[in-house]
Design an enzyme around this catalytic site. Structure first.
Site, PDB file in Angstrom:
ATOM      1  N   GLY A  17      16.722 -60.913 -53.182  1.00 57.15           N
ATOM      2  CA  GLY A  17      15.584 -60.316 -53.869  1.00 57.15           C
ATOM      3  C   GLY A  17      14.997 -61.227 -54.930  1.00 57.15           C
ATOM      4  O   GLY A  17      15.227 -62.448 -54.941  1.00 57.15           O
ATOM      5  N   ILE A  19      15.568 -61.539 -58.204  1.00 56.32           N
ATOM      6  CA  ILE A  19      16.508 -62.210 -59.099  1.00 56.32           C
ATOM      7  C   ILE A  19      17.170 -63.381 -58.382  1.00 56.32           C
ATOM      8  O   ILE A  19      17.292 -64.487 -58.929  1.00 56.32           O
ATOM      9  CB  ILE A  19      17.556 -61.213 -59.630  1.00 56.32           C
ATOM     10  CG1 ILE A  19      16.891 -60.213 -60.587  1.00 56.32           C
ATOM     11  CG2 ILE A  19      18.690 -61.936 -60.337  1.00 56.32           C
ATOM     12  CD1 ILE A  19      17.828 -59.159 -61.125  1.00 56.32           C
ATOM     13  N   CYS A 131      20.841 -57.360 -68.418  1.00 62.84           N
ATOM     14  CA  CYS A 131      19.769 -58.142 -69.047  1.00 62.84           C
ATOM     15  C   CYS A 131      19.663 -57.799 -70.528  1.00 62.84           C
ATOM     16  O   CYS A 131      19.513 -58.687 -71.375  1.00 62.84           O
ATOM     17  CB  CYS A 131      18.447 -57.907 -68.330  1.00 62.84           C
ATOM     18  SG  CYS A 131      17.821 -56.209 -68.381  1.00 62.84           S
ATOM     19  N   SER A 162       8.587 -55.145 -64.122  1.00 62.56           N
ATOM     20  CA  SER A 162       9.703 -56.046 -63.841  1.00 62.56           C
ATOM     21  C   SER A 162      10.953 -55.300 -63.408  1.00 62.56           C
ATOM     22  O   SER A 162      11.965 -55.922 -63.077  1.00 62.56           O
ATOM     23  CB  SER A 162      10.032 -56.886 -65.083  1.00 62.56           C
ATOM     24  OG  SER A 162      10.655 -56.094 -66.072  1.00 62.56           O
ATOM     25  N   GLY A 164      12.665 -53.378 -60.792  1.00 58.74           N
ATOM     26  CA  GLY A 164      12.656 -53.022 -59.381  1.00 58.74           C
ATOM     27  C   GLY A 164      13.578 -51.862 -59.092  1.00 58.74           C
ATOM     28  O   GLY A 164      14.171 -51.259 -60.001  1.00 58.74           O
ATOM     29  N   PRO A 165      13.740 -51.524 -57.823  1.00 57.39           N
ATOM     30  CA  PRO A 165      14.576 -50.379 -57.454  1.00 57.39           C
ATOM     31  C   PRO A 165      16.023 -50.535 -57.884  1.00 57.39           C
ATOM     32  O   PRO A 165      16.685 -49.554 -58.232  1.00 57.39           O
ATOM     33  CB  PRO A 165      14.446 -50.314 -55.926  1.00 57.39           C
ATOM     34  CG  PRO A 165      13.910 -51.644 -55.505  1.00 57.39           C
ATOM     35  CD  PRO A 165      13.089 -52.137 -56.648  1.00 57.39           C
ATOM     36  N   GLY A 166      16.536 -51.775 -57.879  1.00 61.26           N
ATOM     37  CA  GLY A 166      17.911 -51.989 -58.308  1.00 61.26           C
ATOM     38  C   GLY A 166      18.097 -51.655 -59.779  1.00 61.26           C
ATOM     39  O   GLY A 166      19.060 -50.986 -60.165  1.00 61.26           O
ATOM     40  N   ASN A 281      13.423 -60.212 -69.043  1.00 59.69           N
ATOM     41  CA  ASN A 281      14.668 -59.482 -68.845  1.00 59.69           C
ATOM     42  C   ASN A 281      15.421 -59.962 -67.608  1.00 59.69           C
ATOM     43  O   ASN A 281      16.652 -59.961 -67.577  1.00 59.69           O
ATOM     44  CB  ASN A 281      14.393 -57.988 -68.738  1.00 59.69           C
ATOM     45  CG  ASN A 281      13.334 -57.648 -67.704  1.00 59.69           C
ATOM     46  OD1 ASN A 281      12.215 -58.175 -67.756  1.00 59.69           O
ATOM     47  ND2 ASN A 281      13.653 -56.761 -66.778  1.00 59.69           N
TER      48      ASN A 281
END
Length: 313
Positions: A17, A19, A131, A162, A164-166, A281
């Site tokens: 993804g 990151i 983060c 910034s 996301g789903p995670g 982050n």
């Protein structure tokens, strides 16, 4: 620089993804680490496609594919989810692969480079906390190494764009893991963490507020100097990390439970390697992961990178 055998550490990125992709660009610049593999589960992943064009071996068949290779990595960077890493971590350990965990799984000890990295350079698995932890725990550590901190509270405000789903799925684990890190790594006797997803458009860069309770007679000059020293240490691997203003000292009041306070305001602007600069982050996680990996590689080679890798005396 290579290890004693003249070879960079061979590393795999697990996850494909945003990151993981940003991390890839940082690792490609490393003098100590050589990214060789990127593993995901989505065959259409942009991260896997980018990695292939950059010369990495890629697969959408997950950790099973990686561990079935004739040549295994020396180190894995995992940016999937907490539950995925908890399942994979014992398999990495059995294969003798060092793991740097960018999820909230906390299988191994939490590491914040300026505070405690030197303590855990030999650990087979280290966790990057969160983060918010990477951005704020250094400031708690900066205060607690000067005076006792009975309570610390951090508020991390990040752009909703910034997250996301995670990130959204891990909010509860974020607060628990960060709060624990404020205590066990930052040095506060009790800690609390809050995350705010800021919906502003255009997106705002990451901003954090760190409150530390301190004795009324604390040496303010020493605390300020310590904070600025730790900020400079973080800036060696996150150049966009900075104080927004001077630390603010407040006398005891009813609102602070009768304790004096020092409040620190920081912001984190990303390097823009792959993620946009407002996603500080996420950038601070990939930068810290790279820093940790390089320090581990340097130690194995009998070298030392810098004085910015903290250790409690």
């Amino acid at each position: 620089m290579p290890d004693k055998a003249g070879r960079k550490m061979q590393v795999a990125i697990v996850g494909s993804g945003n990151i993981s992709t940003d991390l890839l660009y940082k690792l490609l610049r490393s003098e100590w680490l050589e990214p060789r593999w990127m593993i995901g589960i989505d065959p259409q992943s942009e991260g896997l496609a980018r990695a292939r064009t950059l010369g990495l071996e890629t697969s959408h068949e997950g950790v099973d594919w990686l561990l079935a290779r004739d040549e295994l990595p020396d180190m894995v960077f995992e940016a999937t989810s907490a539950y995925v890493h908890r399942d994979a971590a014992p398999r990495y350990a059995e294969a003798g692969i060092r793991a740097i965990d960018l999820t909230p799984a906390a299988v191994g000890p939490g590491v914040i480079p300026p505070a405690n990295l030197r303590e855990h350079l030999d650990a087979p698995n280290v966790n990057l906390v969160t983060c918010g932890g990477q951005a704020t725990i250094p400031m708690v550590h900066a205060v607690s190494r000067v005076v006792g901190v009975p309570y610390a509270e951090i508020v991390a405000s990040v752009s909703s764009a910034s997250a996301g789903p995670g990130t959204r799925a891990n909010i509860d684990e974020f607060t628990k893991t960060t709060s624990k890190g404020v205590e066990t790594i930052g040095g506060a006797r009790r800690g609390k963490a809050i995350i705010i997803l800021n919906p502003a458009d255009p997106p705002m860069i990451m901003r954090d507020t760190i409150f530390c309770a301190i004795p009324e007679d604390a040496d303010q000059d020493a605390i300020t100097a310590s904070i600025k020293e730790v900020v400079a240490q973080v800036q060696t691997y996150v150049p966009g990390y900075r104080l927004l203003n001077e630390p603010q000292f407040d006398p005891p009041s009813v609102n602070s439970g009768g304790q004096a306070l020092v409040t620190t305001f920081v912001e984190v602007e990303g390097a823009g390697d792959y993620l946009p600069p407002y996603a500080g982050n996420l950038d601070i996680m990939t930068a810290a992961a790279t820093k940790v990996g390089e320090e581990i590689a340097a130690k194995l080679a009998g070298a030392s990178l810098s004085a910015s890798s903290g250790g409690r005396s």
